[in-house]
Design a protein around this motif. Structure first.
Motif, PDB file in Angstrom:
ATOM      1  N   ILE A 242      59.197  78.923   5.996  1.00 55.22           N
ATOM      2  CA  ILE A 242      58.655  77.921   5.063  1.00 55.22           C
ATOM      3  C   ILE A 242      57.401  77.351   5.707  1.00 55.22           C
TER       4      ILE A 242
ATOM      5  N   GLY B  49      54.719  72.413   1.820  1.00 55.95           N
ATOM      6  CA  GLY B  49      55.301  71.940   0.568  1.00 55.95           C
ATOM      7  C   GLY B  49      56.413  70.941   0.800  1.00 55.95           C
TER       8      GLY B  49
ATOM      9  N   TRP C 191      59.730  71.136   1.124  1.00 53.50           N
ATOM     10  CA  TRP C 191      60.691  71.357   2.199  1.00 53.50           C
ATOM     11  C   TRP C 191      60.011  71.514   3.550  1.00 53.50           C
TER      12      TRP C 191
ATOM     13  N   TYR D 293      68.056  69.034  -3.359  1.00 54.35           N
ATOM     14  CA  TYR D 293      67.070  68.056  -3.827  1.00 54.35           C
ATOM     15  C   TYR D 293      67.668  66.689  -4.096  1.00 54.35           C
TER      16      TYR D 293
ATOM     17  N   ALA E 278      59.505  77.551  -2.127  1.00 51.34           N
ATOM     18  CA  ALA E 278      58.717  76.747  -1.195  1.00 51.34           C
ATOM     19  C   ALA E 278      57.565  77.638  -0.739  1.00 51.34           C
TER      20      ALA E 278
END
Lengths: 641, 641
Positions: free
Chosen positions: B31, B34, B36, B358, B439
């Motif tokens: 990742i 963004g 996350w 979330y 993500a």
């Protein structure tokens, strides 16, 4: 505060030393039958002996024998508050003896008192759990030890006995006085500056002061009340509000924390406020009652929204399914409310008492009086299992009514309440008598000026709303009859030699003042037709639902009545509110729809156009009678179609 | 079960020994930013060090030093499960080191492992609370001792470490193996026939078996799973369902009892079922998941309806105000759900994981990562007080997010989840890769046949629903993109040298199989416009209410946004559902009505014609961001006007 021999001392649970309103005691009011008469009979014939049997078999009463024999702590059984159940049982026996004059009960009473007496220590201390070698020391754990709590119940038992059998010379009053003297010396102004984690000693001390004229008992009760909020008890996982030690009693806006503790404390605070003339405190308690009743009370009168801490929730937090609504909390609420009623006579207080009696206190025991609900849910989604009649249940278990609990405060609390119920029926002022609860009864009293007030009450209330008062002696006085707040359209009729006079009776007190003659009849007709009650929109948990009530009785849908509707639980039913509830064959019927049994993988999504549900007429059951026909699901609040 | 050197071993939390679906581990998915990415950065820079600071200052890590020095039990601090927090912290560190290769973290990791190692006893036993002179004996209190639970977390930490730094030679794997060997010898087929009161050791053993190839660890995990329901643990105040010892795992209809225990056990049972080929057990777990998600899960993905026992309620019992929705329960739910996903690839599992991430796991920590919610209510009626930053809070206190708890399972559980989040983004099968969570990311892997799959993900999801996959190397494979169940009207576009091809993408998996060339772009456009979600009519507690969601994010009304509407709490607002929610200035706005502040003395009565409420447009807040602006009241479910 000194009682003179010329004053009538009513045989009643609470007797304010000051104030215009006097409760009529057992000797002055006698319930002769009907709904409450039947319950009193079961209470006397089955419940009390059931309780004594369990107190013996669980070892809670034998604990006193072990104490007397110097055999504690070995063999002690029961929780730290088990002594209190013996005292509540004694109180119940005292009222029952006062009510029935039963020599067998008198014998049982004296036998139990003798066993208690033998356990009292030389300095007046009395508790089977503390203070001996091998036990925790006295007063070392005020948060959880319940020593003062137990003594409070001892004091209440002694008061009940002395008020029903003055001078009985069985020793109980002396036991209580010696213990109360010890409490005053240990916890007095120069003593341990703390309180008991469970309010109750305050109530007992205040009544013992009224009974004995001993001012320092009242002073000690006042001290305990005032010490709440000083934070003398340890912090608590759920906050010191749990035992009302988070703020001064007079500073609170509503009852909070453990619902039994909160009500017991509030009741005692009324006693203290009235007897000491503390109008500020009394006003604070009235405000707290108002807010608690308006925002923290179930439609049944039940209180306590949390299982975890057996406590009140926030305003409007009244989940029907996780309602705790402990039986004892409503008994405490009745004590608090009754004392407020005696302070100013507002009939709203009697309204709540009636509601709590019919829908919580009466719900707890089974019809045969030997099994009990500890918590009183308003919505059961999964049928409870039958309780093991031999076992001791958990207090808020998922079983049906159970014969006994590890924490078994409710059964003896129910018993003492029913045994003393006559004393909640009516009050007197200098100019007359008010009838506050309706049951077939004989009322025989005298006003302060000696005027004899004698009448009989004939009624099959609450089945029927007609209450008939037949005057039995010539006298001029004011007869007041409570018109409950739900009784819109009530009428009052006076039949005498002068003829018949009829008028509307609005909620409150309907008064008739006249020179009554024996044989005069006053009839109050209360409309008990079933009605729909809509909850305040802020009670989130029952939004979109209504309840059906009939007179003072809250009704419910029980799944055992849904066979014709083709469902075996209450999860898919909705009320067709366009069809008013009707009475047929002695039951109230409503029209319900049954929603289709659709199942989505995820229960939050787009609204779907619901198909019109199939409609059925189904009977309701009085909430206090639910789960008498075996395991079932149940709900009071019905979603509106 | 033996791993060969030619197989890629993903650095991922769960690696089934059998099955077509392989998670892509940390080395294969990264990742890069963004939503996350920011959380991972805060987790690495603030949360982990915050946790280590508290583990030191609370004495929970020093307990190991005392053990090594022979100074226990004197000075031991923390609850009986405090050792587990050190292991979860180590697991979090392991993932974070795998993710960032941070040498400072590596040093901290080795230092902590050394302290743990020093406390292990000669026979492999490791627990600072039991077994020494002056302590309770080993394994004597399986109901509450948490010894096996702690070891389960130790095993998971060792697995995480070995999967991210194979052969690191820091000693942790050896510690774990020695402890696991002891567990197998003490609790094996001929050993103590019981289980731990808190499932977890099963998970650790199953993964340790996968890592080491040691079959008897799996056999021991299976034994523990199968022993649930034998009633080997003592009766429990709330029933043996509390620790899932009331019935066999394969016989249950839904998750029940303590919600963390229930999910951990279910996750482990999937591991056992998959690795041992027990299809009946796997089918039972799928059914349990279905029922639990359909009837016992909050819109946030949260689970657990009771404060008292931190447990699931009955079907449909989902009170928003008394929601417990423990952070750790959702982490457990993600573990259970992820394992089911790896067993059959059903994208519904990824939907729930996204929802839980979330709306629960992200809700727990503050924006700065140093304070946490333990329980995650969906409706706050009374503003919480700021938590004392120096204090250790109660787990479900009424405060705002708190830095630490007496029972502090949630902070390290959150930390290890975020640190390992890359591994939940995508899975591979023999013919391609599925992207399950969105993500900004780099994906670099090879399929079983050696096909290189390399692409980048560009997105500002969930703010924007556009997910852009840019292929980085030529290869033929199937690219799957999850279309969440809420994403009605999604579209998929493939841009390549062949031109642009666009089609509708229905919820599920949108697949593109082609010979990709570097530079090809696949765009998934998910409609994240705010939408109204209606709860199933059987969820009584939110009848007549709706929620507003936007993409995967549940929104809420928070009182700090209601100043313009003239109210300071959320008790009197209703939603004007005739006005759809709109987006403006980066927020979602709804039109609400404010009910008049009328107060009745008794909140159940006749329906009154409500005056038309005053209307206001107010902005909503992402639920995971609530209470970041100071004390406030909040609600997710809004009554419909």
């Amino acid at each position: 505060m000194t009682m003179t021999s010329t004053t009538t001392i009513p045989a009643a649970p609470a007797l304010p030393a000051r104030g215009e309103i006097r409760p009529l005691g057992q000797g002055e009011v006698r319930i002769t039958g009907g709904f409450w008469g039947r319950r009193q009979q079961v209470n006397g014939s089955a419940t009390l002996s059931h309780i004594e049997g369990r107190l013996e078999s669980e070892g809670w009463l034998p604990n006193f024998d072990l104490a007397a024999a110097g055999k504690l702590p070995e063999g002690r059984r029961g929780r730290e508050f088990s002594d209190s159940e013996i005292y509540k049982y004694l109180e119940g026996l005292a009222w029952e003896i006062g009510r029935t004059d039963d020599p067998a009960l008198e014998e049982r009473f004296r036998a139990v008192v003798a066993r208690v007496a033998a356990a009292q220590e030389a300095d007046g201390y009395l508790n089977t759990m503390f203070g001996r070698e091998g036990q925790d020391p006295r007063w070392a754990n005020l948060e959880w030890g319940h020593e003062l709590y137990c003594l409070g119940h001892l004091f209440q038992a002694a008061v009940a006995r002395e008020r029903t059998r003055p001078g009985a010379d069985d020793g109980l009053l002396e036991i209580a006085r010696r213990a109360a003297d010890l409490v005053c010396s240990v916890f007095g102004p120069d003593g341990i500056r703390s309180i008991c984690g469970h309010a109750e000693v305050e109530l007992g001390l205040a009544e013992l002061a009224r009974l004995t004229g001993e001012e320092r008992y009242l002073a000690q009760a006042a001290l305990f009340v005032e010490r709440h909020g000083e934070g003398s008890l340890a912090e608590h996982e759920w906050g010191r509000s749990y035992y009302q030690d988070d703020m001064a009693v007079r500073d609170a806006e509503a009852l909070r924390g453990h619902a039994v503790r909160a009500n017991y404390l509030a009741a005692a605070a009324v006693d203290v406020a009235v007897d000491s003339g503390d109008d500020e405190l009394l006003a604070a308690l009235r405000r707290q009652w108002d807010r608690t009743v308006a925002r923290r009370t179930y439609i049944t009168g039940g209180q306590g929204s949390h299982h975890q801490d057996e406590a009140f929730g926030d305003d409007w937090e009244l989940p029907p399914d996780r309602a705790y609504s402990e039986t004892c909390a409503s008994i405490g609420s009745i004590m608090f409310t009754w004392r407020l009623l005696l302070s100013d006579g507002d009939p709203r207080y009697a309204d709540l008492i009636e509601r709590s009696l019919y829908n919580v206190v009466e719900t707890s025991p089974s019809a045969d009086g030997t099994a009990f609900y500890y918590a009183n849910t308003l919505h059961e989604r999964v049928p409870g299992a039958p309780a093991d009649p031999e076992a001791t249940s958990l207090r808020a278990s998922s079983s049906l009514r159970a014969p006994w609990f590890e924490v078994s405060c409710c059964p003896p609390n129910v018993a003492r309440t029913f045994a003393s119920l006559d004393a909640y029926v009516a009050t007197a002022t200098s100019d007359g008598v008010r009838l506050l609860q309706y049951a077939p009864a004989e009322v025989r009293t005298r006003l302060d000026d000696g005027t004899p007030v004698e009448f009989d009450v004939e009624t099959s209330y609450p089945d029927n709303g007609l209450v008939r008062v037949v005057v039995r002696t010539d006298a001029e006085f004011t007869l007041g009859l409570r018109v409950p707040s739900w009784a819109q359209g009530a009428t009052l009729r006076v039949q005498s030699a002068d003829g018949v006079e009829e008028r509307d009776a609005v909620p409150g007190i309907a008064e008739v003042r006249r020179a009554f003659s024996a044989g005069d009849v006053v009839e109050l007709d209360l409309p008990v037709a079933p009605r729909i009650s809509v909850p305040d929109s802020r009670i989130d948990a029952v939004r979109g639902c209504v309840a059906v009530e009939r007179g003072p009785v809250v009704l419910a849908v029980e799944s055992v009545d849904l066979a014709d509707a083709g469902v075996d639980d209450v999860s898919r039913i909705v009320l067709d509110a366009s069809v008013p509830p009707v009475e047929r064959d002695g039951r109230v019927w409503v029209r319900i729809g049954v929603l289709p049994e659709d199942e989505s993988a995820w229960p939050y999504g787009q609204a779907t156009d619901a198909a019109s549900p199939a409609l059925f007429d189904v009977p309701l059951v009085a909430y206090h009678e639910w789960a008498e026909r075996g395991p079932s699901t149940m709900r009071i609040f019905l979603p509106v179609m």
